[in-house]
Design a protein around this motif. Structure first.
Motif, PDB file in Angstrom:
ATOM      1  N   ALA A  48       0.837  -1.216   0.000  1.00 41.62           N
ATOM      2  CA  ALA A  48       0.000   0.000   0.000  1.00 41.62           C
ATOM      3  C   ALA A  48       0.860   1.250   0.000  1.00 41.62           C
ATOM      4  CB  ALA A  48      -0.930  -0.012   1.208  1.00 41.62           C
ATOM      5  N   ILE A 108       3.754   3.911  11.928  1.00 40.49           N
ATOM      6  CA  ILE A 108       2.725   3.443  12.868  1.00 40.49           C
ATOM      7  C   ILE A 108       3.041   2.030  13.327  1.00 40.49           C
ATOM      8  CG2 ILE A 108       0.290   2.765  13.014  1.00 40.49           C
ATOM      9  CD1 ILE A 108      -0.371   5.350  11.529  1.00 40.49           C
ATOM     10  N   ILE A 109       3.590   1.219  12.437  1.00 42.83           N
ATOM     11  CA  ILE A 109       3.928  -0.149  12.844  1.00 42.83           C
ATOM     12  C   ILE A 109       4.949  -0.153  13.986  1.00 42.83           C
ATOM     13  CG2 ILE A 109       4.886  -2.343  12.084  1.00 42.83           C
ATOM     14  CD1 ILE A 109       1.958  -1.507  11.192  1.00 42.83           C
ATOM     15  N   ASN A 185      -8.615  -1.531   6.867  1.00 43.26           N
ATOM     16  CA  ASN A 185      -7.841  -2.248   5.841  1.00 43.26           C
ATOM     17  C   ASN A 185      -7.923  -3.736   6.179  1.00 43.26           C
ATOM     18  OD1 ASN A 185      -5.909  -3.364   4.178  1.00 43.26           O
ATOM     19  ND2 ASN A 185      -4.155  -2.458   5.221  1.00 43.26           N
ATOM     20  N   ASP A 213      -5.878   2.912  14.887  1.00 37.27           N
ATOM     21  CA  ASP A 213      -4.972   3.170  13.769  1.00 37.27           C
ATOM     22  C   ASP A 213      -5.784   3.801  12.648  1.00 37.27           C
ATOM     23  OD1 ASP A 213      -2.597   1.119  11.898  1.00 37.27           O
ATOM     24  OD2 ASP A 213      -3.521   3.050  11.443  1.00 37.27           O
ATOM     25  N   HIS A 216      -5.568   5.488   7.300  1.00 37.78           N
ATOM     26  CA  HIS A 216      -6.273   5.634   6.008  1.00 37.78           C
ATOM     27  C   HIS A 216      -7.343   6.723   6.026  1.00 37.78           C
ATOM     28  CE1 HIS A 216      -4.535   1.957   4.205  1.00 37.78           C
ATOM     29  NE2 HIS A 216      -4.592   1.460   5.418  1.00 37.78           N
ATOM     30  N   LYS A 247       0.280   7.685   4.122  1.00 35.76           N
ATOM     31  CA  LYS A 247      -0.596   7.018   3.139  1.00 35.76           C
ATOM     32  C   LYS A 247      -1.202   8.053   2.204  1.00 35.76           C
ATOM     33  CE  LYS A 247      -0.892   2.623   3.727  1.00 35.76           C
ATOM     34  NZ  LYS A 247       0.573   2.705   3.976  1.00 35.76           N
ATOM     35  N   ARG A 374      -6.649  -8.672  -2.700  1.00 33.99           N
ATOM     36  CA  ARG A 374      -6.646  -7.228  -2.447  1.00 33.99           C
ATOM     37  C   ARG A 374      -5.796  -6.548  -3.505  1.00 33.99           C
ATOM     38  NH1 ARG A 374      -3.611  -4.059   2.315  1.00 33.99           N
ATOM     39  NH2 ARG A 374      -2.064  -4.130   0.654  1.00 33.99           N
TER      40      ARG A 374
HETATM   41  C1  LIG Z   1      -3.818  -0.049   8.935  1.00 29.69           C
HETATM   42  C2  LIG Z   1      -2.374   0.253   8.662  1.00 29.69           C
HETATM   43  N1  LIG Z   1      -1.579   0.681   9.680  1.00 29.69           N
HETATM   44  C3  LIG Z   1      -0.282   0.965   9.489  1.00 29.69           C
HETATM   45  C4  LIG Z   1       0.280   0.838   8.227  1.00 29.69           C
HETATM   46  C5  LIG Z   1       1.756   1.144   8.042  1.00 29.69           C
HETATM   47  O1  LIG Z   1       2.088   2.296   8.737  1.00 29.69           O
HETATM   48  P1  LIG Z   1       3.589   2.818   8.735  1.00 29.69           P
HETATM   49  O2  LIG Z   1       4.355   1.879   9.633  1.00 29.69           O
HETATM   50  O3  LIG Z   1       4.058   2.766   7.323  1.00 29.69           O
HETATM   51  O4  LIG Z   1       3.477   4.203   9.280  1.00 29.69           O
HETATM   52  C6  LIG Z   1      -0.502   0.417   7.165  1.00 29.69           C
HETATM   53  C7  LIG Z   1       0.127   0.282   5.820  1.00 29.69           C
HETATM   54  N2  LIG Z   1      -0.498  -0.705   5.072  1.00 29.69           N
HETATM   55  C8  LIG Z   1       0.092  -1.429   4.180  1.00 29.69           C
HETATM   56  C9  LIG Z   1       1.457  -1.293   3.686  1.00 29.69           C
HETATM   57  O5  LIG Z   1       1.542  -2.261   2.657  1.00 29.69           O
HETATM   58  N3  LIG Z   1       0.362  -3.009   2.605  1.00 29.69           N
HETATM   59  C10 LIG Z   1      -0.534  -2.525   3.492  1.00 29.69           C
HETATM   60  O6  LIG Z   1      -1.659  -2.959   3.656  1.00 29.69           O
HETATM   61  C11 LIG Z   1      -1.853   0.109   7.376  1.00 29.69           C
HETATM   62  O7  LIG Z   1      -2.654  -0.310   6.371  1.00 29.69           O
END
Ligand SMILES: Cc1ncc(COP(=O)(O)O)c(C/N=C2\CONC2=O)c1O
Length: 400
Positions: A48, A108-109, A185, A213, A216, A247, A374
């Protein structure tokens, strides 16, 4: 249109997960895994992030910071960062929060990984609803904390909470934390205020803290409205809200997200344990996103809505037995293809080998996703059309 969302941008040699990381992420394989397609022959509809250039207004802000020519240790000292972000949340979600509650994280992860460690004792459990973004499960697994799942109800592709099941799971006194996805998601649901109220009442009456979270939340269909969970419970300090422009504006590689922690005890642990320096270019980019990103976002949402309408018509015309509803949020299409592939376990490998399309199969979303694929629709329409053509040709061949 001021911005060109139809432009095909070459991402080769940019260390992009999207182009170079799929063997490791999707297939848990090494870089020598072979396919009947060259890497640049794939249509990539998996991870994503978007195939669109980040807004020029953000790139300009990064360049301005580059011109300062020194990039020493940096933290957010300038109140303008908070002001830009809270003005955005006020404008788009009619919601604000205290400056003192705003922390940042290199994603966020990483924040989920840390917060599970800070909140849960070893014998406690983390609750999620399924299907789910797999990193919610990883956050529990990597902290050796038990995961509890509650399947969303799916009635002809329309998803909703199973509140009875949620209540039963949340009432387990060992369940102390829920990682919640709002909007969701991979189903694309935008939870209504009524659903959020009932969800929160169940969690808080059972002493379950919620990480909401909301990454999105800007990527909703025109006409939809995002409601932060914390807006429904303005007096609660049991909600940690995670938001980020990563995002929205295709900035995930800049590794910076907003974590709003109103609970004093949790915030104090975070401030004591979290490495809180930031990348100066990321600060400049995120601040510019919130200050100047509105017009680009409006055009992006229109382009995405058109991509979803295009996909819906394509599937109706070519794959009438596929199940698809335009999601209320995200740029991710969640498609039920059981009618064409009732028994295929590894959908990602099947489409990579047979169609040259990189996508994520339902089995990658923890549970409750069998038979679904997806598709990332945040790409130029020409790329989307080619991906859909390859998918439909392959699925129709299964029916012969
Ligand atoms: C619900 C959700 N939370 C956190 C993240 C990532 O957050 P980050 O650590 O980048 O700030 C994603 C990215 N979702 C992705 C990334 O690749 N496939 C997905 O479904 C997400 O869908």
């Amino acid at each position: 249109m001021k911005y060109n969302f139809g432009e095909i941008i070459d991402r080769k040699h940019t260390n992009a997960m999207n182009t170079d990381g799929f063997r490791e992420y999707i297939f848990k394989a090494t870089s020598d895994m072979k396919f009947p397609y060259e890497d640049d022959e794939f249509i990539r509809m998996w991870v994503a992030d978007m195939e669109f250039a980040t807004p020029p207004e953000i790139i300009e802000a990064i360049k301005d910071r580059l011109d300062k020519r020194i990039f020493g240790y940096t933290k957010i000292f300038d109140p303008e960062y908070y002001t830009s972000f809270v003005n955005w949340t006020k404008k788009y979600y009619d919601w604000t929060f205290s400056k003192e509650h705003l922390m940042t994280s290199p994603g966020i992860i990483p924040a989920l990984y840390e917060l599970v460690e800070y909140i849960c004792k070893p014998d406690e459990k983390v609750l999620i609803v399924t299907p789910s973004y797999a990193y919610f499960k990883h956050a529990a697994d990597y902290n050796n904390v038990e995961l509890v799942t509650s399947d969303l109800l799916n009635v002809d592709g329309k998803y909703s909470f199973d509140f009875d099941d949620l209540e039963a799971k949340a009432s387990d006194e060992k369940v102390t934390l829920c990682i919640f996805c709002n909007p969701h998601n991979p189903t694309g649901r935008v939870w209504t205020p009524e659903e959020l109220k009932r969800f929160g009442d169940i969690c808080f009456s059972n002493n379950v803290i919620v990480i909401s979270d909301e990454i999105h939340c800007d990527l909703i269909r025109n006409g939809m409205v995002h409601t932060p969970l914390a807006k429904i419970f303005p007096d609660s300090d049991q909600i940690i809200t995670c938001m980020a422009p990563s995002k929205t504006f295709n900035l995930a590689g800049l590794m910076m997200s907003n974590i709003i922690i109103p609970n004093d005890e949790i915030r104090e642990i975070w401030q004591a344990r979290h490495y809180s320096f930031e990348n100066p270019l990321s600060i400049a980019a995120l601040q510019a996103a919130y200050q100047h990103g509105g017009e680009w976002l409006m055009e992006l949402k229109n382009y995405l809505d058109d991509n979803f309408a295009f996909t819906k018509k394509f599937l109706e015309d070519h794959l009438p037995e596929a199940g698809f509803h335009i999601p209320e949020a995200t740029y991710l299409a969640w498609v039920n293809i059981k009618a064409y592939l009732p028994n295929e376990e590894n959908l990602s490998l099947f489409f990579a080998n047979q169609a040259g399309v990189l996508l994520e199969g339902g089995n990658m979303f923890v549970a409750n996703g069998d038979g679904y694929i997806r598709l990332n629709l945040a790409c130029p329409r020409s790329m989307l059309n080619e991906g859909l053509e390859r998918i439909s040709n392959l699925l129709l061949a299964q029916k012969k």
